[in-house]
Scaffold this motif. Structure first.
Motif, mmCIF file in Angstrom:
data_model
loop_
_atom_site.group_PDB
_atom_site.id
_atom_site.type_symbol
_atom_site.label_atom_id
_atom_site.label_comp_id
_atom_site.label_asym_id
_atom_site.label_seq_id
_atom_site.Cartn_x
_atom_site.Cartn_y
_atom_site.Cartn_z
ATOM 1 N N CYS A 17 66.404 40.176 37.244
ATOM 2 C CA CYS A 17 67.778 40.595 37.485
ATOM 3 C C CYS A 17 68.524 39.468 38.199
ATOM 4 O O CYS A 17 67.954 38.796 39.065
ATOM 5 C CB CYS A 17 67.789 41.872 38.316
ATOM 6 S SG CYS A 17 69.448 42.457 38.731
ATOM 7 N N GLN A 18 69.786 39.292 37.870
ATOM 8 C CA GLN A 18 70.580 38.225 38.483
ATOM 9 C C GLN A 18 70.897 38.491 39.951
ATOM 10 O O GLN A 18 71.157 37.570 40.708
ATOM 11 C CB GLN A 18 71.916 38.051 37.747
ATOM 12 C CG GLN A 18 71.818 37.773 36.298
ATOM 13 C CD GLN A 18 71.935 39.047 35.460
ATOM 14 O OE1 GLN A 18 71.361 40.086 35.800
ATOM 15 N NE2 GLN A 18 72.660 38.971 34.361
ATOM 16 N N ARG A 19 70.878 39.760 40.364
ATOM 17 C CA ARG A 19 71.351 40.089 41.714
ATOM 18 C C ARG A 19 70.341 40.772 42.621
ATOM 19 O O ARG A 19 70.503 40.754 43.826
ATOM 20 C CB ARG A 19 72.582 40.981 41.618
ATOM 21 C CG ARG A 19 73.788 40.253 41.067
ATOM 22 C CD ARG A 19 74.897 41.212 40.880
ATOM 23 N NE ARG A 19 74.558 41.965 39.654
ATOM 24 C CZ ARG A 19 75.338 42.804 39.050
ATOM 25 N NH1 ARG A 19 76.507 43.064 39.556
ATOM 26 N NH2 ARG A 19 74.984 43.409 37.955
ATOM 27 N N SER A 20 69.317 41.401 42.089
ATOM 28 C CA SER A 20 68.430 42.206 42.935
ATOM 29 C C SER A 20 67.615 41.329 43.883
ATOM 30 O O SER A 20 67.245 40.193 43.557
ATOM 31 C CB SER A 20 67.487 43.059 42.086
ATOM 32 O OG SER A 20 66.464 42.267 41.545
ATOM 33 N N SER A 23 64.122 40.140 42.731
ATOM 34 C CA SER A 23 64.074 39.017 41.783
ATOM 35 C C SER A 23 64.377 37.677 42.443
ATOM 36 O O SER A 23 64.358 36.647 41.775
ATOM 37 C CB SER A 23 65.072 39.234 40.646
ATOM 38 O OG SER A 23 64.699 40.324 39.852
ATOM 39 N N GLU A 50 67.716 36.908 31.787
ATOM 40 C CA GLU A 50 68.376 37.616 32.876
ATOM 41 C C GLU A 50 68.906 38.932 32.317
ATOM 42 O O GLU A 50 69.557 38.946 31.283
ATOM 43 C CB GLU A 50 69.527 36.802 33.423
ATOM 44 C CG GLU A 50 69.103 35.505 34.065
ATOM 45 C CD GLU A 50 70.297 34.709 34.550
ATOM 46 O OE1 GLU A 50 70.158 34.063 35.590
ATOM 47 O OE2 GLU A 50 71.348 34.743 33.897
ATOM 48 N N SER A 51 68.637 40.005 33.020
ATOM 49 C CA SER A 51 69.097 41.314 32.580
ATOM 50 C C SER A 51 69.280 42.209 33.793
ATOM 51 O O SER A 51 68.414 42.258 34.667
ATOM 52 C CB SER A 51 68.086 41.930 31.616
ATOM 53 O OG SER A 51 68.542 43.169 31.167
ATOM 54 N N GLN A 52 70.375 42.893 33.830
ATOM 55 C CA GLN A 52 70.698 43.735 34.974
ATOM 56 C C GLN A 52 69.622 44.796 35.195
ATOM 57 O O GLN A 52 69.185 45.462 34.264
ATOM 58 C CB GLN A 52 72.057 44.404 34.755
ATOM 59 C CG GLN A 52 72.548 45.162 35.946
ATOM 60 C CD GLN A 52 73.969 45.647 35.742
ATOM 61 O OE1 GLN A 52 74.673 45.231 34.838
ATOM 62 N NE2 GLN A 52 74.395 46.533 36.600
ATOM 63 N N ASP A 53 69.203 44.939 36.443
ATOM 64 C CA ASP A 53 68.231 45.940 36.890
ATOM 65 C C ASP A 53 66.865 45.829 36.217
ATOM 66 O O ASP A 53 66.125 46.805 36.130
ATOM 67 C CB ASP A 53 68.785 47.349 36.710
ATOM 68 C CG ASP A 53 70.046 47.574 37.522
ATOM 69 O OD1 ASP A 53 70.151 46.980 38.623
ATOM 70 O OD2 ASP A 53 70.938 48.305 37.058
ATOM 71 N N THR A 54 66.501 44.635 35.757
ATOM 72 C CA THR A 54 65.184 44.409 35.168
ATOM 73 C C THR A 54 64.166 44.139 36.261
ATOM 74 O O THR A 54 64.444 43.427 37.222
ATOM 75 C CB THR A 54 65.228 43.202 34.210
ATOM 76 O OG1 THR A 54 66.040 43.550 33.106
ATOM 77 C CG2 THR A 54 63.866 42.802 33.731
ATOM 78 N N PRO A 56 61.398 42.143 37.834
ATOM 79 C CA PRO A 56 61.065 40.730 37.643
ATOM 80 C C PRO A 56 59.612 40.573 37.202
ATOM 81 O O PRO A 56 58.706 41.174 37.775
ATOM 82 C CB PRO A 56 61.295 40.113 39.021
ATOM 83 C CG PRO A 56 61.212 41.235 39.972
ATOM 84 C CD PRO A 56 61.665 42.447 39.238
ATOM 85 N N ASP A 73 57.910 41.410 41.501
ATOM 86 C CA ASP A 73 58.827 42.107 42.402
ATOM 87 C C ASP A 73 58.447 41.839 43.856
ATOM 88 O O ASP A 73 57.348 42.168 44.295
ATOM 89 C CB ASP A 73 58.793 43.607 42.118
ATOM 90 C CG ASP A 73 59.912 44.352 42.808
ATOM 91 O OD1 ASP A 73 60.927 43.711 43.150
ATOM 92 O OD2 ASP A 73 59.774 45.576 42.985
#
Length: 106
Positions: A17-20, A23, A50-54, A56, A73
């Motif tokens: 995820c790009q933001r979590s 990740s 990169e995928s939202q809420d994926t 890691p 994670d």
């Protein structure tokens, strides 16, 4: 450090995820190590998704289509580097015919 990586494995994939915050280790690892890995292994496919809420994860593909996936994670960049090194040295997955047959349960 990554000089022989391409001779031992066939592909490395990262999904994150790009933001979590979980990740962040994968993002940091790629920021610090991608250019070195790619310059030392120019023919090794290193795929980045990169995928939202994926969740890691890192997937390593060996010969004969065998794969191993590690959930990253909460791991930091050093731990991810160590895991990738460990996966690239795992003789059962990348070794000779004898090791391959034992891996397949024969």
């Amino acid at each position: 450090m990554w000089k022989n990586l391409g001779s031992k494995i066939y592909e490395v994939r990262f999904a994150f995820c790009q933001r979590s915050s979980g990740s962040s280790g994968v993002r940091s690892f790629l920021r610090n190590e991608y250019l070195t890995m790619k310059s030392q292994n120019p023919t090794l496919p290193i795929l980045i998704r990169e995928s939202q809420d994926t969740l890691p994860r890192m997937t390593v593909r060996y010969n004969f289509g065998r794969e191993n996936t590690i959930v990253c994670d909460g791991l930091n960049d050093v731990q991810i580097r160590d895991k990738l090194n460990e996966l690239s040295l795992d003789e059962r997955r990348i070794g000779t015919d004898k090791a391959s047959s034992s891996f397949l349960g024969k």
